[in-house]
Design a protein around this motif. Structure first.
Motif, PDB file in Angstrom:
ATOM      1  N   VAL A 118      44.692 -69.763 109.793  1.00  0.00           N
ATOM      2  CA  VAL A 118      46.116 -69.951 110.007  1.00  0.00           C
ATOM      3  C   VAL A 118      46.813 -68.625 109.721  1.00  0.00           C
ATOM      4  O   VAL A 118      46.544 -67.975 108.704  1.00  0.00           O
ATOM      5  CB  VAL A 118      46.701 -71.092 109.139  1.00  0.00           C
ATOM      6  CG1 VAL A 118      46.432 -70.889 107.652  1.00  0.00           C
ATOM      7  CG2 VAL A 118      48.207 -71.230 109.374  1.00  0.00           C
ATOM      8  N   VAL A 119      47.657 -68.206 110.648  1.00  0.00           N
ATOM      9  CA  VAL A 119      48.337 -66.906 110.550  1.00  0.00           C
ATOM     10  C   VAL A 119      49.846 -67.117 110.624  1.00  0.00           C
ATOM     11  O   VAL A 119      50.338 -67.807 111.519  1.00  0.00           O
ATOM     12  CB  VAL A 119      47.889 -65.957 111.679  1.00  0.00           C
ATOM     13  CG1 VAL A 119      48.639 -64.623 111.580  1.00  0.00           C
ATOM     14  CG2 VAL A 119      46.384 -65.719 111.621  1.00  0.00           C
ATOM     15  N   PHE A 120      50.550 -66.486 109.690  1.00  0.00           N
ATOM     16  CA  PHE A 120      52.007 -66.536 109.655  1.00  0.00           C
ATOM     17  C   PHE A 120      52.573 -65.151 109.958  1.00  0.00           C
ATOM     18  O   PHE A 120      51.985 -64.137 109.590  1.00  0.00           O
ATOM     19  CB  PHE A 120      52.499 -66.978 108.274  1.00  0.00           C
ATOM     20  CG  PHE A 120      52.081 -68.368 107.894  1.00  0.00           C
ATOM     21  CD1 PHE A 120      52.907 -69.451 108.132  1.00  0.00           C
ATOM     22  CD2 PHE A 120      50.838 -68.595 107.308  1.00  0.00           C
ATOM     23  CE1 PHE A 120      52.528 -70.736 107.796  1.00  0.00           C
ATOM     24  CE2 PHE A 120      50.442 -69.878 106.965  1.00  0.00           C
ATOM     25  CZ  PHE A 120      51.288 -70.948 107.206  1.00  0.00           C
ATOM     26  N   THR A 121      53.730 -65.120 110.611  1.00  0.00           N
ATOM     27  CA  THR A 121      54.377 -63.841 110.924  1.00  0.00           C
ATOM     28  C   THR A 121      55.435 -63.531 109.870  1.00  0.00           C
ATOM     29  O   THR A 121      56.493 -64.154 109.824  1.00  0.00           O
ATOM     30  CB  THR A 121      55.022 -63.875 112.319  1.00  0.00           C
ATOM     31  OG1 THR A 121      54.021 -64.206 113.291  1.00  0.00           O
ATOM     32  CG2 THR A 121      55.632 -62.523 112.658  1.00  0.00           C
ATOM     33  N   ILE A 146      54.163 -68.374 101.218  1.00  0.00           N
ATOM     34  CA  ILE A 146      53.382 -69.468 101.828  1.00  0.00           C
ATOM     35  C   ILE A 146      51.961 -68.993 102.123  1.00  0.00           C
ATOM     36  O   ILE A 146      50.982 -69.705 101.861  1.00  0.00           O
ATOM     37  CB  ILE A 146      54.074 -69.976 103.103  1.00  0.00           C
ATOM     38  CG1 ILE A 146      55.371 -70.714 102.741  1.00  0.00           C
ATOM     39  CG2 ILE A 146      53.141 -70.898 103.898  1.00  0.00           C
ATOM     40  CD1 ILE A 146      56.201 -71.115 103.941  1.00  0.00           C
ATOM     41  N   VAL A 147      51.838 -67.791 102.684  1.00  0.00           N
ATOM     42  CA  VAL A 147      50.517 -67.227 102.974  1.00  0.00           C
ATOM     43  C   VAL A 147      49.659 -67.210 101.712  1.00  0.00           C
ATOM     44  O   VAL A 147      48.501 -67.665 101.712  1.00  0.00           O
ATOM     45  CB  VAL A 147      50.640 -65.795 103.536  1.00  0.00           C
ATOM     46  CG1 VAL A 147      49.261 -65.131 103.646  1.00  0.00           C
ATOM     47  CG2 VAL A 147      51.321 -65.804 104.889  1.00  0.00           C
ATOM     48  N   SER A 161      38.687 -72.321 105.088  1.00  0.00           N
ATOM     49  CA  SER A 161      39.695 -71.795 106.014  1.00  0.00           C
ATOM     50  C   SER A 161      40.449 -70.644 105.352  1.00  0.00           C
ATOM     51  O   SER A 161      40.438 -70.487 104.137  1.00  0.00           O
ATOM     52  CB  SER A 161      40.663 -72.898 106.445  1.00  0.00           C
ATOM     53  OG  SER A 161      41.244 -73.515 105.318  1.00  0.00           O
ATOM     54  N   LEU A 162      41.104 -69.840 106.183  1.00  0.00           N
ATOM     55  CA  LEU A 162      41.810 -68.656 105.699  1.00  0.00           C
ATOM     56  C   LEU A 162      43.273 -68.681 106.093  1.00  0.00           C
ATOM     57  O   LEU A 162      43.623 -69.107 107.191  1.00  0.00           O
ATOM     58  CB  LEU A 162      41.182 -67.379 106.280  1.00  0.00           C
ATOM     59  CG  LEU A 162      40.096 -66.684 105.449  1.00  0.00           C
ATOM     60  CD1 LEU A 162      38.842 -67.545 105.437  1.00  0.00           C
ATOM     61  CD2 LEU A 162      39.802 -65.304 106.016  1.00  0.00           C
ATOM     62  N   SER A 163      44.103 -68.178 105.194  1.00  0.00           N
ATOM     63  CA  SER A 163      45.530 -67.996 105.446  1.00  0.00           C
ATOM     64  C   SER A 163      45.831 -66.503 105.400  1.00  0.00           C
ATOM     65  O   SER A 163      45.509 -65.819 104.422  1.00  0.00           O
ATOM     66  CB  SER A 163      46.341 -68.736 104.371  1.00  0.00           C
ATOM     67  OG  SER A 163      47.705 -68.389 104.435  1.00  0.00           O
ATOM     68  N   ALA A 210      40.608 -60.687 103.976  1.00  0.00           N
ATOM     69  CA  ALA A 210      40.377 -61.683 102.938  1.00  0.00           C
ATOM     70  C   ALA A 210      41.463 -62.750 102.949  1.00  0.00           C
ATOM     71  O   ALA A 210      42.598 -62.517 103.390  1.00  0.00           O
ATOM     72  CB  ALA A 210      40.330 -60.998 101.575  1.00  0.00           C
ATOM     73  N   ASN A 211      41.115 -63.910 102.458  1.00  0.00           N
ATOM     74  CA  ASN A 211      42.061 -65.020 102.358  1.00  0.00           C
ATOM     75  C   ASN A 211      43.292 -64.599 101.565  1.00  0.00           C
ATOM     76  O   ASN A 211      43.185 -64.016 100.481  1.00  0.00           O
ATOM     77  CB  ASN A 211      41.363 -66.198 101.658  1.00  0.00           C
ATOM     78  CG  ASN A 211      42.053 -67.515 101.909  1.00  0.00           C
ATOM     79  OD1 ASN A 211      42.935 -67.620 102.751  1.00  0.00           O
ATOM     80  ND2 ASN A 211      41.632 -68.535 101.181  1.00  0.00           N
TER      81      ASN A 211
END
Length: 229
Positions: A118-121, A146-147, A161-163, A210-211
């Motif tokens: 999951v990727v946030f901008t 949040i990330v 899973s990774l953020s 890395a997460n």
């Protein structure tokens, strides 16, 4: 077997490019936005990023698990504490940037596959004080939080899973060009460069940061670099 990606903000300049890029690579794409994306395999139009709409989206997609979920939604507006429209500008940024990130986090808890991404901008500018754009800075700092939070073992994301957060300096989009027509566009990041990197991370887990990483994206003389904060 086809892989699946969900793009929140899939009809904006960055989101549409991500949808298009992944679609051409054979991924099954789902776009979520305030207007439809005709390229995506499935496009869900929402009226806001609040609870009712996010629950509806999660319910509609509940039979699908996504290898990658990307939050490409957002926008920019300035405004200091002395601006006449101070409260309006702050609320606009919370709605456009933070609410979409919060919604993406919720959907990730429901729909992300184990080992997914999951990727946030976020924003590189939010790493320092932003007195001339309080709302923007606050909304992006909260997105960075949040990330980091989703990278914790008890975050609610599925196993392994990774953020990750991407922090562009400035993206080369039509709205940015319209607002800053005299800029040196050689130093702006093409949205295709971002889409390509996200595809790399999504397709090959060994290439991922890395997460919990925040990754600054900067372009100089048409050369784009991705640097861990």
């Amino acid at each position: 077997m086809s892989k699946n990606i969900l793009v929140f903000g899939g009809s904006g300049a960055l989101g549409a490019e991500i949808v298009n890029f992944f679609t051409t690579k054979g991924w099954s794409t789902v776009a979520i936005d305030f207007r439809a994306n005709t390229v995506a395999n499935k496009s869900i139009v929402i009226t806001n990023s609040g609870e009712t709409e996010m629950v509806r989206v999660a319910t509609e997609l509940n039979a699908t698990k996504f290898d990658s979920i990307i939050c490409a939604a957002g926008g920019w507006t300035g405004g200091s504490i002395t601006s006449e429209d101070y409260f309006k500008s702050v609320q606009k940024m919370l709605d456009m940037n933070l609410s979409s990130a919060i919604g993406t986090a919720y959907l990730s808890g429901k729909l992300l596959s184990p080992g997914g991404l999951v990727v946030f901008t976020g924003a590189n500018s939010a790493l320092v004080p932003t007195p001339g754009m309080i709302g923007y800075g606050v909304s992006k700092v909260a997105t960075h939080q949040i990330v980091k939070s989703l990278a914790q073992a008890d975050s609610g994301l599925p196993a392994n899973s990774l953020s990750i957060g991407i922090l562009p300096v400035i993206l080369d989009t039509p709205s940015n060009r319209a607002g800053m027509p005299d800029s040196n566009f050689d130093n702006w990041t093409p949205v295709s460069d971002v889409a390509s990197k996200l595809f790399e991370w999504s397709s090959d887990s060994t290439t991922r940061p890395a997460n919990g990483s925040l990754v600054t994206i900067e372009t100089k003389n048409k050369a784009t670099t991705f640097t861990l904060v």
